[in-house]
Write a protein that holds these residues in place. Structure first.
Motif, PDB file in Angstrom:
ATOM      1  N   GLY A  56      80.663 -19.529  34.471  1.00 29.82           N
ATOM      2  CA  GLY A  56      81.434 -19.143  35.647  1.00 29.82           C
ATOM      3  C   GLY A  56      80.893 -17.921  36.354  1.00 29.82           C
ATOM      4  O   GLY A  56      81.515 -17.427  37.305  1.00 29.82           O
ATOM      5  N   ARG A  57      79.744 -17.422  35.944  1.00 32.52           N
ATOM      6  CA  ARG A  57      79.135 -16.251  36.578  1.00 32.52           C
ATOM      7  C   ARG A  57      78.123 -16.690  37.640  1.00 32.52           C
ATOM      8  O   ARG A  57      77.671 -17.838  37.669  1.00 32.52           O
ATOM      9  N   ARG A  58      77.748 -15.755  38.485  1.00 31.42           N
ATOM     10  CA  ARG A  58      76.713 -16.011  39.483  1.00 31.42           C
ATOM     11  C   ARG A  58      75.349 -15.979  38.798  1.00 31.42           C
ATOM     12  O   ARG A  58      74.968 -14.963  38.203  1.00 31.42           O
ATOM     13  N   ILE A  59      74.615 -17.059  38.886  1.00 33.75           N
ATOM     14  CA  ILE A  59      73.263 -17.154  38.326  1.00 33.75           C
ATOM     15  C   ILE A  59      72.337 -17.574  39.466  1.00 33.75           C
ATOM     16  O   ILE A  59      72.448 -18.690  39.977  1.00 33.75           O
ATOM     17  N   ALA A  60      71.437 -16.685  39.856  1.00 33.65           N
ATOM     18  CA  ALA A  60      70.570 -16.948  40.998  1.00 33.65           C
ATOM     19  C   ALA A  60      69.126 -17.135  40.546  1.00 33.65           C
ATOM     20  O   ALA A  60      68.571 -16.268  39.869  1.00 33.65           O
ATOM     21  N   PRO A  61      68.489 -18.263  40.897  1.00 37.48           N
ATOM     22  CA  PRO A  61      67.099 -18.500  40.509  1.00 37.48           C
ATOM     23  C   PRO A  61      66.126 -17.983  41.562  1.00 37.48           C
ATOM     24  O   PRO A  61      66.248 -18.306  42.749  1.00 37.48           O
ATOM     25  N   LEU A  62      65.138 -17.195  41.126  1.00 37.36           N
ATOM     26  CA  LEU A  62      64.116 -16.675  42.033  1.00 37.36           C
ATOM     27  C   LEU A  62      62.749 -16.813  41.373  1.00 37.36           C
ATOM     28  O   LEU A  62      62.591 -16.514  40.191  1.00 37.36           O
ATOM     29  N   THR A  63      61.769 -17.239  42.141  1.00 38.42           N
ATOM     30  CA  THR A  63      60.424 -17.380  41.587  1.00 38.42           C
ATOM     31  C   THR A  63      59.677 -16.053  41.624  1.00 38.42           C
ATOM     32  O   THR A  63      59.926 -15.199  42.476  1.00 38.42           O
ATOM     33  N   VAL A  64      58.740 -15.899  40.675  1.00 39.38           N
ATOM     34  CA  VAL A  64      57.917 -14.692  40.612  1.00 39.38           C
ATOM     35  C   VAL A  64      56.647 -14.987  39.832  1.00 39.38           C
ATOM     36  O   VAL A  64      56.634 -15.816  38.927  1.00 39.38           O
ATOM     37  N   ASP A  65      55.591 -14.290  40.207  1.00 41.61           N
ATOM     38  CA  ASP A  65      54.375 -14.202  39.412  1.00 41.61           C
ATOM     39  C   ASP A  65      54.259 -12.751  38.990  1.00 41.61           C
ATOM     40  O   ASP A  65      53.907 -11.887  39.802  1.00 41.61           O
ATOM     41  N   THR A  66      54.586 -12.458  37.737  1.00 44.89           N
ATOM     42  CA  THR A  66      54.603 -11.053  37.309  1.00 44.89           C
ATOM     43  C   THR A  66      53.204 -10.451  37.214  1.00 44.89           C
ATOM     44  O   THR A  66      53.062  -9.252  37.005  1.00 44.89           O
ATOM     45  N   GLY A  67      52.181 -11.278  37.406  1.00 44.18           N
ATOM     46  CA  GLY A  67      50.817 -10.773  37.456  1.00 44.18           C
ATOM     47  C   GLY A  67      50.396 -10.295  38.832  1.00 44.18           C
ATOM     48  O   GLY A  67      49.252  -9.875  39.024  1.00 44.18           O
ATOM     49  N   ASP A  68      51.325 -10.310  39.786  1.00 42.25           N
ATOM     50  CA  ASP A  68      51.010  -9.967  41.171  1.00 42.25           C
ATOM     51  C   ASP A  68      51.973  -8.909  41.698  1.00 42.25           C
ATOM     52  O   ASP A  68      53.191  -9.092  41.646  1.00 42.25           O
ATOM     53  N   ASP A  69      51.431  -7.814  42.206  1.00 40.37           N
ATOM     54  CA  ASP A  69      52.257  -6.695  42.683  1.00 40.37           C
ATOM     55  C   ASP A  69      53.260  -7.129  43.748  1.00 40.37           C
ATOM     56  O   ASP A  69      54.452  -6.816  43.666  1.00 40.37           O
ATOM     57  N   ALA A  70      52.763  -7.823  44.759  1.00 40.68           N
ATOM     58  CA  ALA A  70      53.619  -8.193  45.877  1.00 40.68           C
ATOM     59  C   ALA A  70      54.733  -9.146  45.450  1.00 40.68           C
ATOM     60  O   ALA A  70      55.871  -9.041  45.922  1.00 40.68           O
TER      61      ALA A  70
END
Length: 252
Positions: A56-70
């Protein structure tokens, strides 16, 4: 016990499956809204839907490449917009077991080392750098880094190096940010049951620790929830082993 986490906001990387998914679930069950991040949107979206329905909580999916600064900077900015802020950072994104075999010096390659260190060690640093100003501004926060017990053993050059470095990174964060109400700690899991663990792997891991069974991802997640709690302020800069106990080793 009430961990006093209701209403907190967390960012968990490497959270579409495995330990990261278990961590996001445990935090959400304690009343935390969570941004889950990983490289691929499809499994992230499915996981977000599953966890939201379960908690019942807000779960938001976001993509990332943690090998990239930007990419990391964009992730944190988006997480702050989604949740209205970030109170808890759990760094978990990494290649399980290392990017390539490296049991001997002949097998270890600089390419595999640099790739692993860029994603895990530098990736954890990038995410902490982006999140830390928000925690310091709020005068409260938690950073929990997931390493691995390869840091305390031989047999895989790259895995040992990257996980040992995670402890060093975390202690630096703890000393700098502690006076601002922000703690940073490391959990080093050993072999852990996830969705992909085979029965053969379970038996092998159970025979290698002192509890005689494999540790489940939910147990790592429980420990993360404890460290994320406002009640855990006395623990800062520590590295906690969570592999079911290593035989014949005394850690002090």
């Amino acid at each position: 016990m009430d961990l006093q986490l209701t209403g907190k906001r967390a960012l968990v990387t490497g959270a579409s499956r495995g330990i990261g998914k278990a961590i996001a679930l445990a935090l959400a069950r304690e009343g935390v809204d969570v941004v889950i991040a990983a490289r691929n949107l499809a499994p992230l979206t499915a996981t977000a839907r599953e966890l939201a329905q379960a908690t019942g909580r807000r779960i938001a999916p976001l993509t990332v490449d943690t090998g990239d600064d930007a990419s990391v900077k964009a992730l944190v900015e988006a997480a702050v917009r989604e949740l209205g802020g970030v109170d808890i950072l759990v760094n978990n994104a990494a290649t399980p077991g290392g990017a390539a075999p490296a049991a001997t010096i002949a097998q270890a390659t600089t390419a595999a080392l640099l790739d692993d260190v860029n994603v895990k060690v530098a990736g954890y640093l990038r995410t902490a750098q982006a999140v830390a100003p928000h925690l310091v501004k709020a005068s409260w926060g938690r950073i929990i880094n997931i390493g691995g017990l390869a840091a305390r053993g031989t047999g895989h050059y790259v895995a040992s190096i990257r996980n040992g470095a995670v402890s060093s990174l975390t202690k630096n964060l703890a000393d700098e940010l502690g006076p601002h109400g922000v703690t940073a700690n490391v959990i080093h899991p050993g072999g852990t049951r996830t969705e992909k663990t085979t029965l053969e792997a379970e038996a092998r891991i159970a025979a290698s620790n002192t509890i005689g069974r494999i540790v489940d991802a939910s147990e790592i997640a429980w420990l993360v929830a404890i460290l994320a709690s406002p009640l855990s302020g006395a623990i800062n800069g520590e590295t906690l082993a969570a592999g079911g106990g290593t035989p014949k080793v005394i850690g002090y």
